[in-house]
Design an enzyme around this catalytic site. Structure first.
Site, PDB file in Angstrom:
ATOM      1  CE  LYS A  95      -4.424  -1.648   1.305  1.00 55.67           C
ATOM      2  NZ  LYS A  95      -4.222  -3.007   1.877  1.00 55.67           N
ATOM      3  CD  GLU A 117     -10.204   4.517   1.022  1.00 54.12           C
ATOM      4  OE1 GLU A 117      -9.956   5.695   0.715  1.00 54.12           O
ATOM      5  OE2 GLU A 117      -9.575   3.555   0.542  1.00 54.12           O
ATOM      6  CB  SER A 381      -0.086  -8.312  -1.064  1.00 57.17           C
ATOM      7  OG  SER A 381      -0.857  -9.156  -0.250  1.00 57.17           O
TER       8      SER A 381
HETATM    9  C1  LIG Z   1      -5.097  -4.073   1.634  1.00 61.76           C
HETATM   10  C2  LIG Z   1      -4.396  -5.336   1.354  1.00 61.76           C
HETATM   11  C3  LIG Z   1      -4.802  -6.199   0.305  1.00 61.76           C
HETATM   12  C4  LIG Z   1      -6.029  -5.953  -0.524  1.00 61.76           C
HETATM   13  O1  LIG Z   1      -6.014  -4.798  -1.278  1.00 61.76           O
HETATM   14  P1  LIG Z   1      -5.773  -4.841  -2.847  1.00 61.76           P
HETATM   15  O2  LIG Z   1      -6.107  -3.479  -3.288  1.00 61.76           O
HETATM   16  O3  LIG Z   1      -6.666  -5.892  -3.422  1.00 61.76           O
HETATM   17  O4  LIG Z   1      -4.343  -5.174  -3.058  1.00 61.76           O
HETATM   18  C5  LIG Z   1      -4.054  -7.329   0.051  1.00 61.76           C
HETATM   19  N1  LIG Z   1      -2.970  -7.648   0.791  1.00 61.76           N
HETATM   20  C6  LIG Z   1      -2.555  -6.851   1.811  1.00 61.76           C
HETATM   21  C7  LIG Z   1      -1.364  -7.254   2.597  1.00 61.76           C
HETATM   22  C8  LIG Z   1      -3.253  -5.683   2.124  1.00 61.76           C
HETATM   23  O5  LIG Z   1      -2.842  -4.908   3.150  1.00 61.76           O
END
Ligand SMILES: *Cc1c(COP(=O)(O)O)cnc(C)c1O
Length: 399
Positions: A95, A117, A381
């Protein structure tokens, strides 16, 4: 398959064929147009790109490594599993790539106040971090239920200097916080920029967030090339879809299989999930046309996922388009399967993943058992520190 020039989408009005666009009130049209113009002029310039790259290197910690998970690869069969380590970014997930880019853009536009948000609080923390770095006032909208559930992240945001505003309307979660942030933006547009946290919302947001996240895919390509490997299959989890499109986008015109994994919750036939691409239908949510989960009366349905970051009734419009034109396959993984993958990666590789990420892992591990000699690249992610309480309480423990 008919050849599509993926890099030329969206069009000027933000359409990915019949998805995307700008379904907003007249009052929002003005700030959206201003943002579009500023983005094209500022963010596409060589000097901006160079400065952002420097920040991503020295502040965020990029490039993030590609790690060959050799122990699990061997155990699962003949495929090789590679992990793009977005969990090693500052603040623990992808993010921050978007938050830094948009905060820098806001600064260049002369804005002094940022709003955002947040659901689980990850985007709120990333935004509050970028605001501290650039000396911007930061206000984060968060559903009052989420504030109760995510106390540590709320506290982190406050330490970073952000004001957290509780949203009591609707289901008191992410979608309500997003509505409230849009409302704030309309009234304070002179000094305020709204940093949305995923590839959702009205045009130009899905494009801007995708572009800032695409560093994940661009880096991956170079890194795989350096070790003389080619990814055959890409896998990422899909909430709003920003980490997934960040990995996928630079590969869309390549000869590679691409798979997005939605939250199957308790199972698709229970109705308790967050899988609009698998079980929803096209409709309008948060200013764009995309697959959404709504009931017979057009009301947004409540969703369920073990991972707060995937718990959203919509999805970025580009994913809806990639589903319909069949470039990307979208599947689901249940809470239980995700949990098993969470334990598996932790125990076998010493990496504790976020529960969102565990959905991508679960599907990729299943795939590795059935396919032969493929290189599977998974977008890791985020890290699982934020989920430790959830895991512990599932085990009947308290940390
Ligand atoms: C917020 C988040 C997501 C989901 O958000 P996307 O916009 O679909 O990437 C996925 N993995 C992690 C670690 C997150 O913090």
């Amino acid at each position: 398959m008919k050849k599509i020039n993926y890099k030329s989408f969206p069009d000027k009005e933000g359409h990915f064929a019949k998805f995307g666009g700008k379904y907003v009130s007249e009052t929002l049209m003005y700030p959206l147009n201003e943002l579009y113009k500023a983005y094209i002029k500022i963010a596409k310039s060589t000097s901006f790109k160079k400065e952002l790259l420097g920040e991503l290197k020295n502040y965020v910690g990029r490039p993030t490594p590609i790690y060959h998970a050799s122990r699990i690869s061997k155990e699962l069969g003949s495929c090789n599993v590679y992990l793009k380590r977005e969990d090693l970014n500052h603040t623990g997930a992808h993010k921050i790539n978007n938050a830094m880019g948009q905060a820098m853009l806001a600064k260049a536009m002369g804005k002094t106040r940022i709003i955002a948000e947040t659901g689980a609080g990850q985007h709120g923390v990333a935004t509050a971090t970028a605001c501290a770095r650039y000396n911007l006032k930061c206000v984060v909208y968060m559903g009052s239920d989420d504030i109760q559930r995510q106390k540590v992240n709320v506290y982190r945001m406050k330490l970073l200097g952000a004001e957290v505003i509780a949203v009591d309307s609707g289901s008191k979660t992410l979608k309500d916080a997003l509505n409230e942030a849009l409302r704030d933006w309309v009234t304070n547009v002179d000094d305020t920029h709204y940093i949305i946290g995923s590839v959702a919302g009205p045009h130009p947001y899905p494009m801007i967030v995708r572009d800032f996240q695409s560093i994940i895919g661009r880096e991956s390509k170079q890194q795989m090339k350096k070790i003389n490997k080619k990814a055959h299959i890409l896998v990422a989890c899909v909430g709003g879809g920003s980490n997934a499109i960040g990995l996928f986008h630079p590969y869309l015109e390549d000869d590679v299989e691409i798979i997005g994994v939605e939250a199957g919750g308790y199972g698709l036939n229970t109705g308790k999930h967050a899988a609009p691409l698998n079980k929803g239908k096209p409709g309008i949510l948060h200013g764009n046309r995309t697959y959404i989960m709504e009931d017979e009366n057009g009301q947004i349905k409540s969703t369920h996922s073990i991972s707060a970051g995937l718990d959203y009734p919509g999805v970025g419009p580009e994913h809806s388009w990639l589903k319909d034109n069949k470039r990307v396959k979208y599947v689901t993984v249940t809470d239980k399967e995700a949990l098993n993958a969470f334990y598996y990666l932790t125990e076998k590789e010493g990496i504790i993943p976020a529960l969102e990420t565990a959905h991508a892992l679960a599907y990729a591990f299943k795939l590795a058992k059935t396919r032969s000699k493929k290189n599977i690249l998974i977008n890791l992610s985020g890290r699982g520190d934020k989920d430790i309480d959830t895991i512990a309480s599932l085990q009947g423990m308290k940390v």
